[in-house]
Design an enzyme around this catalytic site. Structure first.
Site, PDB file in Angstrom:
ATOM      1  N   ASP A 101       0.917  -1.056   0.136  1.00 28.82           N
ATOM      2  CA  ASP A 101       0.130  -0.039  -0.021  1.00 28.82           C
ATOM      3  C   ASP A 101       0.666   1.125  -0.035  1.00 28.82           C
ATOM      4  O   ASP A 101       0.782   2.204   0.849  1.00 28.82           O
ATOM      5  CB  ASP A 101      -0.839  -0.058   1.342  1.00 28.82           C
ATOM      6  CG  ASP A 101      -1.638  -1.267   1.584  1.00 28.82           C
ATOM      7  OD1 ASP A 101      -1.940  -1.785   0.533  1.00 28.82           O
ATOM      8  OD2 ASP A 101      -1.586  -1.646   2.560  1.00 28.82           O
ATOM      9  N   GLU A 133     -10.929  -0.326  -4.556  1.00 34.78           N
ATOM     10  CA  GLU A 133     -10.299   0.212  -3.309  1.00 34.78           C
ATOM     11  C   GLU A 133      -8.957   0.921  -3.716  1.00 34.78           C
ATOM     12  O   GLU A 133      -8.594   1.062  -4.944  1.00 34.78           O
ATOM     13  CB  GLU A 133     -10.034  -0.819  -2.170  1.00 34.78           C
ATOM     14  CG  GLU A 133      -9.016  -1.813  -2.646  1.00 34.78           C
ATOM     15  CD  GLU A 133      -8.587  -2.777  -1.755  1.00 34.78           C
ATOM     16  OE1 GLU A 133      -9.422  -3.103  -0.752  1.00 34.78           O
ATOM     17  OE2 GLU A 133      -7.620  -3.841  -1.833  1.00 34.78           O
TER      18      GLU A 133
END
Length: 306
Positions: free
Chosen positions: A3, A176
């Site tokens: 991430d 997402e």
């Protein structure tokens, strides 16, 4: 690190990402991207022992807003590990590596529920927040709202993307990890979809720069992934990206995580080997980004001094 969020501010690169233990937020900074792997990792915040913000500390992003430093991140609770919500930290001084950080609290949304991956951007003088949030029964959608301040929504959220395409629904029905690009008369939002294994990949939304971004009809979606697993390069499940540039601003860079193997034992979320990669990308004649394909691990020369 998974991430990854990498930005360039005041002539330096700033990096943060999910730490493999999911229990803290770290920042690194360096003059060039090549210096980030060996740059000191400064822990600016650790999870609580119990209650909110005590588990699954995920996907931090560092943003400079009106001269102040903020970190957006997601966290859940030790006694309810999937009760994920979005939170904001603010640095009390000008140095995010050494000055103290304070909790500004959760980002409250009208539809209380599983939410994560907040990112922020300014367009036409208005600051927006984009994030992922689950709606019943299990889908994770992308939402957009204007902000009143860095941790408070000003407008009602608008759903701008749902996982309706077949590739977005492999393993889990997920949109997402939004990341924003503003170029060539359009606002682009790259996002990630599908389960967090080799099926994970990046999609692309866009709206014209003159459109009302809070009108869901302004947004369009690529029918196919724009960046995906590349067997020949040995890169699997690329996604949850961010964007930056070379120091001269001349070349755009795609920052993403991926694994260099397909087969995973157990839950992919417990596999720590989603590592951060950086590579250059270009633009098509029609003004859309061309991310190409993941490059193999190993020596890679960026187009200008980094």
């Amino acid at each position: 690190r998974a991430d990854p969020h990498l930005s360039r501010v005041d002539g330096r690169y700033w990096f943060t990402a999910s730490v493999p233990s999911y229990d803290a937020i770290e920042l690194r900074s360096a003059d060039g991207i090549a210096g980030l792997p060996t740059a000191p990792a400064h822990t600016i915040w650790r999870k609580h022992d119990s209650g909110p913000m005590s588990w699954h500390i995920w996907a931090p992003e560092l943003h400079r807003i009106d001269g102040r430093w903020f970190v957006y991140f997601a966290a859940s609770e030790r006694d309810d590990i999937w009760k994920l919500r979005m939170y904001v930290l603010e640095c009390t001084g000008p140095d995010p590596l050494r000055d103290a950080w304070v909790e500004r609290g959760p980002i409250v949304t009208p539809e209380e529920g599983f939410s994560l991956d907040a990112t922020t951007f300014v367009h036409a003088g208005r600051r927006y927040l984009c994030w992922a949030q689950k709606s019943p029964p299990t889908e994770s959608n992308l939402y957009l709202a204007e902000l009143a301040n860095p941790w408070t929504l000003k407008t009602a959220p608008v759903c701008i993307s749902r996982p309706t395409l077949a590739w977005e629904r492999i393993g889990f029905c997920v949109n997402e990890g939004p990341a924003v690009l503003q170029r060539h008369g359009r606002v682009f939002i790259a996002y990630s979809a599908a389960a967090t294994d080799a099926n994970y990949g990046m999609g692309l939304l866009w709206a014209d720069e003159g459109a009302d971004l809070l009108d869901a009809a302004s947004w369009h979606k690529s029918p196919t992934p724009v960046f995906a697993t590349h067997e020949a390069a040995g890169q699997y499940g690329p996604g949850h990206n961010s964007f930056t540039t070379t120091p001269d601003g001349a070349t755009d860079l795609l920052v993403y995580h991926a694994r260099n193997y397909r087969d995973i034992v157990g839950d992919p979320l417990n596999d720590p080997n989603r590592h951060t990669r950086v590579q250059a990308f270009g633009w098509r004649a029609d003004g859309f980004p061309d991310f190409g394909t993941p490059v193999p691990d190993g020596p890679y020369t960026l187009p200008s001094t980094t």
